[in-house]
Scaffold this motif. Structure first.
Motif, PDB file in Angstrom:
ATOM      1  N   ARG A  51       0.826  -1.199   0.000  1.00  6.36           N
ATOM      2  CA  ARG A  51       0.000   0.000   0.000  1.00  6.36           C
ATOM      3  C   ARG A  51       0.858   1.246   0.000  1.00  6.36           C
ATOM      4  NH1 ARG A  51      -4.533   0.861   4.017  1.00  6.36           N
ATOM      5  NH2 ARG A  51      -4.932   2.556   2.547  1.00  6.36           N
ATOM      6  N   SER A  56       0.922  -1.910   4.714  1.00  4.66           N
ATOM      7  CA  SER A  56       0.267  -3.178   4.403  1.00  4.66           C
ATOM      8  C   SER A  56       0.918  -3.805   3.196  1.00  4.66           C
ATOM      9  CB  SER A  56      -1.218  -2.946   4.117  1.00  4.66           C
ATOM     10  OG  SER A  56      -1.888  -2.461   5.254  1.00  4.66           O
ATOM     11  N   THR A  57       1.178  -5.094   3.298  1.00  4.83           N
ATOM     12  CA  THR A  57       1.746  -5.835   2.185  1.00  4.83           C
ATOM     13  C   THR A  57       0.979  -7.141   2.003  1.00  4.83           C
ATOM     14  OG1 THR A  57       3.375  -6.895   3.627  1.00  4.83           O
ATOM     15  CG2 THR A  57       4.072  -4.886   2.492  1.00  4.83           C
ATOM     16  N   ASP A  58       1.142  -7.723   0.846  1.00  4.98           N
ATOM     17  CA  ASP A  58       0.513  -9.012   0.541  1.00  4.98           C
ATOM     18  C   ASP A  58       1.460  -9.789  -0.343  1.00  4.98           C
ATOM     19  OD1 ASP A  58      -2.426 -10.153  -1.293  1.00  4.98           O
ATOM     20  OD2 ASP A  58      -1.433 -11.017   0.444  1.00  4.98           O
TER      21      ASP A  58
END
Length: 124
Positions: A51, A56-58
């Motif tokens: 993000r 935030s990471t994925d």
């Protein structure tokens, strides 16, 4: 808007590489940024995304614990640190930007901007 990916190369299994993606022509900090890859004869697949504020990471399961995505908004640059590379990581790696900064998507069609790709080849 231009995305310029770099850092690919030919490495051996177990080696590391760091990919970079420089964004120009748009406020970088407003974008969700992602990395995708496409192996020969296969569809483009999601690898990781981050993000706008890096909070935030994925990651896709196959790279968790080996790849790390990060960004430097002051430099308009995103990175993908890849460690413990495997032959199955061989692909063209693409960076992408999504103007929907509120959420992280794994969907290729959600991303509005794409870089030209950089080849990563991992030999066994």
């Amino acid at each position: 808007v231009q995305l310029q990916a770099s850092g690919g190369g030919l490495v051996q299994a177990g080696d590391s590489l760091r990919l970079s993606c420089v964004v120009s022509g748009r406020t970088f900090s407003n974008l969700v940024m992602g990395w995708f890859r496409q192996a020969s004869g296969k569809e483009r697949e999601f690898i990781a995304a981050i993000r706008w504020n890096g909070g935030s990471t994925d990651y896709t399961d196959s790279v968790k614990g080996r790849f790390t995505i990060s960004r430097d908004n002051a430099k308009n640059t995103m990175y993908l640190q890849m460690t413990s590379l495997k032959p199955e990581d061989t692909a063209v790696y693409y960076c992408a930007g999504d103007i929907n900064w509120r959420t992280i998507s794994r969907n290729v069609i959600a991303y509005n901007y794409w870089g030209q790709g950089t080849q990563v080849t991992v030999s066994s």
